[in-house]
Design an enzyme around this catalytic site. Structure first.
Site, short mmCIF file in Angstrom:
data_model
loop_
_atom_site.label_atom_id
_atom_site.label_comp_id
_atom_site.label_asym_id
_atom_site.label_seq_id
_atom_site.Cartn_x
_atom_site.Cartn_y
_atom_site.Cartn_z
N MET A 72 -12.26 4.56 0.17
CA MET A 72 -12.85 4.78 1.50
C MET A 72 -13.51 6.16 1.45
SD MET A 72 -9.72 3.16 3.65
CE MET A 72 -8.64 3.28 2.22
N ASP A 100 -4.89 3.71 -1.42
CA ASP A 100 -5.93 4.02 -0.44
C ASP A 100 -6.48 5.42 -0.64
OD1 ASP A 100 -6.10 1.65 1.23
OD2 ASP A 100 -4.02 2.06 1.73
N SER A 110 0.85 -1.20 0.00
CA SER A 110 0.00 0.00 0.00
C SER A 110 0.87 1.24 0.00
CB SER A 110 -0.90 0.01 1.24
OG SER A 110 -1.42 1.32 1.41
N MET A 138 -11.28 -5.68 6.15
CA MET A 138 -10.48 -4.69 6.89
C MET A 138 -10.09 -5.30 8.23
SD MET A 138 -9.98 -1.82 5.18
CE MET A 138 -8.91 -1.32 6.53
N HIS A 183 -8.67 1.22 -3.49
CA HIS A 183 -9.56 1.01 -2.33
C HIS A 183 -10.22 2.34 -1.99
CE1 HIS A 183 -9.62 -0.24 2.25
NE2 HIS A 183 -10.84 -0.08 1.75
N GLY A 213 -8.70 4.23 7.76
CA GLY A 213 -8.41 5.64 7.97
C GLY A 213 -6.92 5.93 8.09
N MET A 220 -9.03 8.25 0.55
CA MET A 220 -9.83 8.65 1.73
C MET A 220 -10.34 10.07 1.55
SD MET A 220 -7.45 7.14 4.77
CE MET A 220 -6.62 5.55 4.61
N HIS A 257 -1.43 -1.33 -4.08
CA HIS A 257 -2.69 -0.97 -3.42
C HIS A 257 -2.70 0.54 -3.15
CE1 HIS A 257 -6.22 -1.86 -0.94
NE2 HIS A 257 -5.74 -1.01 -0.04
N ASP A 285 -6.51 -6.32 4.77
CA ASP A 285 -5.92 -4.98 4.75
C ASP A 285 -5.81 -4.40 6.16
OD1 ASP A 285 -5.03 -2.50 3.99
OD2 ASP A 285 -6.84 -1.92 2.90
N GLY A 340 1.28 -1.82 4.21
CA GLY A 340 1.83 -0.49 4.01
C GLY A 340 3.08 -0.25 4.84
N SER A 341 2.89 0.02 6.13
CA SER A 341 4.01 0.41 7.01
C SER A 341 5.12 -0.62 7.07
CB SER A 341 3.51 0.65 8.44
OG SER A 341 2.33 1.37 8.43
C1 DX5 Z 1 -6.12 1.63 6.06
C2 DX5 Z 1 -5.76 1.27 4.64
C3 DX5 Z 1 -4.65 0.28 4.51
C4 DX5 Z 1 -3.35 0.74 5.08
C5 DX5 Z 1 -2.60 -0.45 5.57
O1 DX5 Z 1 -7.28 2.38 6.11
O2 DX5 Z 1 -6.89 0.75 3.94
O3 DX5 Z 1 -4.47 -0.12 3.15
O4 DX5 Z 1 -2.56 1.44 4.16
O5 DX5 Z 1 -1.49 0.03 6.21
P1 DX5 Z 1 -0.67 -0.79 7.28
O6 DX5 Z 1 -0.07 -1.97 6.57
O7 DX5 Z 1 0.32 0.20 7.76
O8 DX5 Z 1 -1.65 -1.24 8.35
ZN ZN Z 2 -6.55 -0.22 1.79
#
Ligand code: DX5
Ligand code: ZN
Length: 219
Positions: free
Chosen positions: A67, A34, A7, A136, A65, A141, A36, A32, A174, A196-197
Site C-alpha cells: 500500500m 501489509d 495478516s 479490499m 501487500h 490503512g 504502508m 499476509h 482483505d 488480522g485482528s
Molecule cells: C488493511 C490491511 C489488512 C488488514 C486486515 O489496510 O490491508 O490486511 O491487516 O486486518 P483486519 O482483519 O483487522 O481487518
Molecule cells: Zn492487506
C-alpha cells in the site's frame, strides 16, 4: 479449497516468529504482510527488514501487500527479502502492465488490489497476466475496521470476470474478516481469506485461526 492468510499487521511484534508459529500450528496457508508508506494510505508499517525476519521464521509463502506509492522502486527489495507474491494497488500504479511484468520477471507471483470504491472493471485488461486479485473490503490503512457490505457484490463480479475471460487468478479478500463475515465471503467465491485482528487479537491465536479455517475449508 480456500486458503487462510493471517495478516501480521495485528500481531505482537515483540515475538514475531512465535506469533507466526501460532497460526502455522492451526494450518494457515500463507502469511499476509501489509506494507504502508504514509502516502498512499494514512499509516506507516514496516518494510523489507520485517519481511526478511518473517522469511526466516517460516516456510509458508509470504504474501506482500504494497500500500505504497511508486511500488516499482521497491519490488526487488521485497523479493530479495523473501516475498513469494507481491500485490500492488491499481490506484497507485500508472503503468500497471509494466509493473506486473516486472514482478513476474523477479520470479514471484503478481497480484493487483483494488480499493472499495474502485470498480472491478479496471481489472479486465490486466486479468490474464496476474496470479491474484485482492478485493479490499475496508479502506486500506488500518486493521480492525468493519467489513464493507458491497464487497460481496464485487467478489461475485470478480468471479464472473474470471469466468468470462477464461483466466485463473485467485481472489483474495482483505479487511474485516471474522467468523461472522467469512461465510458470505466464502459463498461469494473468495479463494484467499486475509484476516488480522480476528486472529491475532484473540486470547487464543491458534484457536481463532482454527475456527476461521473450519469455516472457510467447507467449500
Ligand atoms: C488493511 C490491511 C489488512 C488488514 C486486515 O489496510 O490491508 O490486511 O491487516 O486486518 P483486519 O482483519 O483487522 O481487518
Ligand atoms: Zn492487506
Amino acid at each position: 479449497m480456500a486458503q487462510l492468510a493471517p495478516s501480521i499487521l495485528a500481531a505482537d511484534f515483540r515475538n514475531l516468529s512465535q506469533q507466526i508459529r501460532l497460526v502455522e500450528m492451526a494450518g494457515a496457508d500463507l502469511i499476509h504482510c501489509d506494507i504502508m508508506d504514509g502516502h498512499f494510505v494514512p499509516n506507516l508499517t514496516f518494510g523489507p527488514l520485517i519481511i526478511n525476519a518473517a522469511r526466516r521464521a517460516t516456510e509458508l509463502p509470504l504474501d506482500v501487500h504494497l500500500m505504497i506509492t511508486n511500488p516499482d522502486n521497491y519490488l526487488e527489495d521485497f523479493v530479495n527479502a523473501g516475498a513469494n507474491s507481491i500485490i500492488v494497488h491499481q490506484e497507485a500504479v500508472i503503468h500497471l502492465n509494466r509493473t506486473v511484468q516486472r514482478i513476474k520477471e523477479l520470479g514471484v507471483k503478481a497480484g493487483v488490489a483494488i480499493n472499495p470504491s474502485t470498480p472491478v472493471d479496471v481489472l479486465k485488461d490486466i486479468a490474464e497476466y496476474i496470479d491474484q486479485v485482492l478485493i479490499m473490503s475496508v479502506n486500506p490503512g488500518f486493521g480492525g475496521q468493519n467489513f464493507i457490505p458491497n464487497s460481496i457484490r464485487k467478489i461475485k463480479e470478480t468471479v464472473q470476470l474470471r469466468k468470462s475471460l477464461n483466466v485463473n487468478f485467485l481472489i483474495e479478500v482483505d479487511g474485516g474478516i471474522d467468523n461472522r463475515t467469512a461465510k458470505p465471503i466464502l459463498e461469494a467465491g473468495c479463494d484467499i481469506f486475509i484476516s488480522g485482528s480476528a486472529i491475532f487479537k484473540a486470547d487464543n491465536i491458534t484457536a481463532a485461526a482454527t475456527e476461521l479455517l473450519n469455516i472457510i475449508k467447507r467449500r
